[in-house]
Scaffold this active site. Structure first.
Site, PDB file in Angstrom:
ATOM      1  N   ASP A  51     138.442 -27.364  64.762  1.00 30.14           N
ATOM      2  CA  ASP A  51     136.432 -26.344  65.027  1.00 30.14           C
ATOM      3  C   ASP A  51     135.670 -26.634  64.696  1.00 30.14           C
ATOM      4  OD1 ASP A  51     136.648 -27.151  62.453  1.00 30.14           O
ATOM      5  OD2 ASP A  51     137.039 -24.984  61.120  1.00 30.14           O
ATOM      6  N   SER A  52     135.811 -28.621  64.678  1.00 29.07           N
ATOM      7  CA  SER A  52     134.907 -29.034  65.404  1.00 29.07           C
ATOM      8  C   SER A  52     133.640 -28.717  66.396  1.00 29.07           C
ATOM      9  CB  SER A  52     134.249 -30.602  64.758  1.00 29.07           C
ATOM     10  OG  SER A  52     136.288 -30.511  65.392  1.00 29.07           O
ATOM     11  N   LYS A 120     146.136 -26.314  61.537  1.00 24.70           N
ATOM     12  CA  LYS A 120     145.479 -26.363  59.987  1.00 24.70           C
ATOM     13  C   LYS A 120     145.096 -25.688  59.394  1.00 24.70           C
ATOM     14  CE  LYS A 120     142.262 -30.310  60.638  1.00 24.70           C
ATOM     15  NZ  LYS A 120     140.756 -29.385  59.970  1.00 24.70           N
ATOM     16  N   GLU A 189     139.390 -35.971  54.417  1.00 25.59           N
ATOM     17  CA  GLU A 189     137.891 -36.397  54.805  1.00 25.59           C
ATOM     18  C   GLU A 189     136.931 -36.715  54.069  1.00 25.59           C
ATOM     19  OE1 GLU A 189     136.975 -33.202  57.774  1.00 25.59           O
ATOM     20  OE2 GLU A 189     134.743 -34.687  57.972  1.00 25.59           O
TER      21      GLU A 189
END
Ligand code: KIV
Length: 276
Positions: A51-52, A120, A189
């Site tokens: 979704d970046s 994800k 992350e």
């Protein structure tokens, strides 16, 4: 069987990624478009339609505004081009947190409309229950712990996690709950190396690090960051190219040629055929 039938290329599966725990590192990159996915496919085990895409391609300030429609459109483009790598599509903010039933409907829609192999989700405290619900119903799920970009409005900024002891214990517990719920691998992350190593030792599926040190079972980067498309990148990104400079140079050369009437030249021009 038709002679023209192309030899089928076998795609990497979720169980194959899981089986890489503690073995050969899992190579992952993000992909949002068909031409880039086609290039990355030969080099990666897993392509993430992250979704970046909202920030990288659509210029949004964070990932909160990303929609199901955006994820599906980019997922379809990547799936048309990637033949070998496993393709995972991010579930956007608001598509899975409300209830596990809504999460199932949206995840099934992503799988059906894109043809991708998994989704994800960012694994906050309530999400492992949803992961178990999806996996039991045939949907492979990749987890995501540590810095969770979809929580930016609560956190106030994109902040690395696990600097304090209590937070470290919470992140390890979230990773364990995510893996125990059936996630086939877990993105870690923005965490310090010691925490990344603790998580990697604590769970039985591969950890895929981004800003999480070499202590993970695999690595992922946002492709546009590592290609040097932005003038700023976080500390953990290694730039393998300077596409920003290369695009600026090419656009400048094109503009000069057009202004000087050097482009198009005879070899770039169609001419009428001579009458026979
Ligand atoms: O959206 C994304 O690109 C991601 C990666 C940073 C793991 O979630």
């Amino acid at each position: 069987m038709s002679a023209q039938r192309q030899e089928a290329v076998r795609r990497i599966t979720a169980p194959e990624i899981t089986a890489r725990k503690g073995k050969e590192p899992v190579v992952c990159l993000t992909a949002y478009t068909a031409p880039v996915a086609e290039i990355l496919d030969a080099h990666c085990d897993l392509l993430l339609v992250g979704d970046s895409v909202g920030m990288v391609v659509h210029g949004l300030p964070n990932t909160v505004g990303v929609t199901m429609e955006m994820m599906i459109l980019h997922g379809q483009a990547v799936m048309r081009a990637a033949k070998r790598a496993m393709v995972v599509v991010d579930m956007p903010f608001g598509s899975y947190e409300g209830s596990k039933e809504t999460a199932y409907e949206n995840a099934a829609r992503i799988l059906k409309e894109t043809g991708c192999q998994a989704v994800k989700v960012e694994s906050g405290p309530t999400i492992p229950e949803t992961i178990a619900y999806l996996v039991r119903r045939g949907i492979p799920v990749m987890g995501h712990v540590g810095l969770r970009p979809q929580s930016v409005l609560v956190d106030g900024a994109f902040k690395a996690k696990g600097r304090q002891e209590a937070e470290r214990a919470r992140v390890v517990a979230e990773a364990e709950a995510t893996a125990d719920a059936g996630a086939f691998c877990v993105v870690v992350e923005g965490v310090a190396e010691a925490l990344a190593r603790d998580i990697t030792a604590a769970i039985e599926v591969p950890t895929i690090g981004i800003g999480a040190s070499a202590g993970c079972d695999g690595q992922i980067l946002v492709t546009d960051d590592m290609l040097g498309l932005f003038d700023w990148t976080p500390k953990f990104v290694r730039r393998y190219a300077d596409l920003r400079g290369e695009i600026a140079r090419a656009a400048g050369a094109y503009a000069e040629d057009v202004r000087a009437r050097r482009f198009p030249a005879a070899e770039e021009t169609y001419f009428a055929k001579a009458k026979g």
